[in-house]
Design an enzyme around this catalytic site. Structure first.
Site, PDB file in Angstrom:
ATOM      1  N   GLU A 171       0.903  -1.207   0.122  1.00  0.00           N
ATOM      2  CA  GLU A 171      -0.082   0.027   0.051  1.00  0.00           C
ATOM      3  C   GLU A 171       1.165   1.281   0.055  1.00  0.00           C
ATOM      4  OE1 GLU A 171      -2.364  -3.001   2.850  1.00  0.00           O
ATOM      5  OE2 GLU A 171       0.058  -2.677   2.097  1.00  0.00           O
ATOM      6  N   ARG A 214      21.317 -22.178  -6.671  1.00  0.00           N
ATOM      7  CA  ARG A 214      22.680 -21.838  -7.412  1.00  0.00           C
ATOM      8  C   ARG A 214      22.321 -21.414  -8.865  1.00  0.00           C
ATOM      9  NH1 ARG A 214      23.605 -26.458  -5.193  1.00  0.00           N
ATOM     10  NH2 ARG A 214      23.867 -27.704  -6.888  1.00  0.00           N
TER      11      ARG A 214
END
Length: 351
Positions: free
Chosen positions: A53, A213
């Protein structure tokens, strides 16, 4: 689809951009609309930083639309917070800018919110509409909701198997089942979860790193069920690439790398792990093996999703059979070259 649903769908799209970064906070998206025109958007980008918001309102102001906030509708996928945490209450900011209407996807079950944001907005004269695309909004934050409603982490089971349903063979070499593209997807899954769990046999035989990875994103906390502390200090799971927690019968140590959590031998290891993860504020766990540990979760009815990868071009003459799901429903299916990925949900969760 109504206009409210269209804008809420956009909130969900925005929220997903925070996947893997917001936990233990939920993923949230927000859209500011004036006269059927979007004048601001935002999402919760990272834990500890501004909420959706706030980013949405700031973007509208940056776009030169501050005055239009008085006549706009704010769409947000989850109930605005009403408490001081790492950031001030979003409900207060909405009231401060005199935004007249707020449309909410679903209620926030977190004890410090849980309807308080809605009540605060209504008390200030804001028109509030709730439960727009509720099911989709709850699905978006199924990890967060499970953690706060069921008081346990969201549990995902994952394994790879041959066409004839073996997860390993009897060779001393590791059986490579999935292709490189599926492997990259698995690493993305790791980045999206708070933790990843394996048993001692898997850790000993494969010596895995259990890290992400191949994709951008955080590293999950690595968990090992090593009841009798068989894992060597030189194992890759003991390195500093990511935090590691060892569940065992003998040792308790809440500091250093790795950490140790002692469990009892006369009680369910699965249930003790799940309870410990809740206490550690770990909201989700990806269980990657081995077969005995996976079957333990299945037999205890303690899982939410299962992701099974089958190499349709690979068979094994013998080996360790795959776990067997019970009380499950197929949700979706995906093909990546020779790998078939099937996604299931549990129809009979214990808690």
């Amino acid at each position: 689809m109504t206009k409210d649903e269209q804008y809420m769908l956009r909130c969900i799209q925005l929220a997903r951009q925070g996947a893997g970064y917001t936990a233990p906070n939920p993923m949230v998206g927000a859209v500011m609309v004036y006269n059927d025109t979007i004048i601001g958007e935002g999402y919760h980008e990272r834990h500890g930083e501004a909420h959706a918001e706030v980013n949405c309102i700031n973007r509208a102001i940056q776009n030169g639309q501050r005055d239009l906030l008085l006549k706009s509708t704010l769409y947000v996928s989850l109930e605005p917070c009403a408490h001081f945490g790492k950031t001030p209450p979003c409900a207060d900011l909405i009231i401060l800018h005199q935004i007249p209407k707020v449309v909410i996807g679903c209620r926030d079950p977190f004890v410090q919110v849980d309807g308080k944001g809605i009540e605060k907005l209504k008390a200030a004269g804001v028109e509030v509409v709730i439960d727009v695309l509720k099911q989709q909004c709850e699905e978006l934050n199924r990890r967060f909701l499970t953690f706060h409603q069921k008081m346990r982490p969201y549990i995902i089971l994952k394994w790879a198997q041959t066409k004839n349903q073996f997860i390993t063979n009897h060779s001393s070499k590791r059986l490579l089942i999935t292709n490189e593209f599926t492997n990259r997807l698995v690493h993305q899954w790791r980045s999206e979860e708070a933790s990843i769990l394996v048993g001692a046999n898997t850790a000993l035989m494969d010596n895995p790193r259990l890290t992400n990875r191949y994709t951008n994103g955080k590293q999950p906390v690595r968990l090992v069920l090593d009841k009798d502390l068989k894992l060597s200090s030189s194992a890759q799971l003991m390195n500093d690439d990511a935090p590691t927690i060892i569940f065992n019968y003998h040792k308790q140590q809440a500091h250093g790398q790795p950490q140790y959590v002692q469990i009892k031998s006369n009680a369910s290891a699965v249930l003790q792990i799940i309870n410990a993860l809740h206490q550690l504020n770990i909201q989700s766990v990806l269980v990657e093996g081995g077969a005995q540990l996976l079957q333990g979760f299945i037999d205890e009815h303690l899982w939410d999703e299962a992701r099974i990868i089958t190499n349709e071009e690979l068979t094994a003459d013998s080996g360790l059979p795959s776990p067997q799901l019970i009380h499950h429903q197929l949700i979706s299916e995906q093909q990546i070259l020779s790998d078939t990925l099937k996604f299931y949900k549990n129809l009979q969760s214990k808690i």
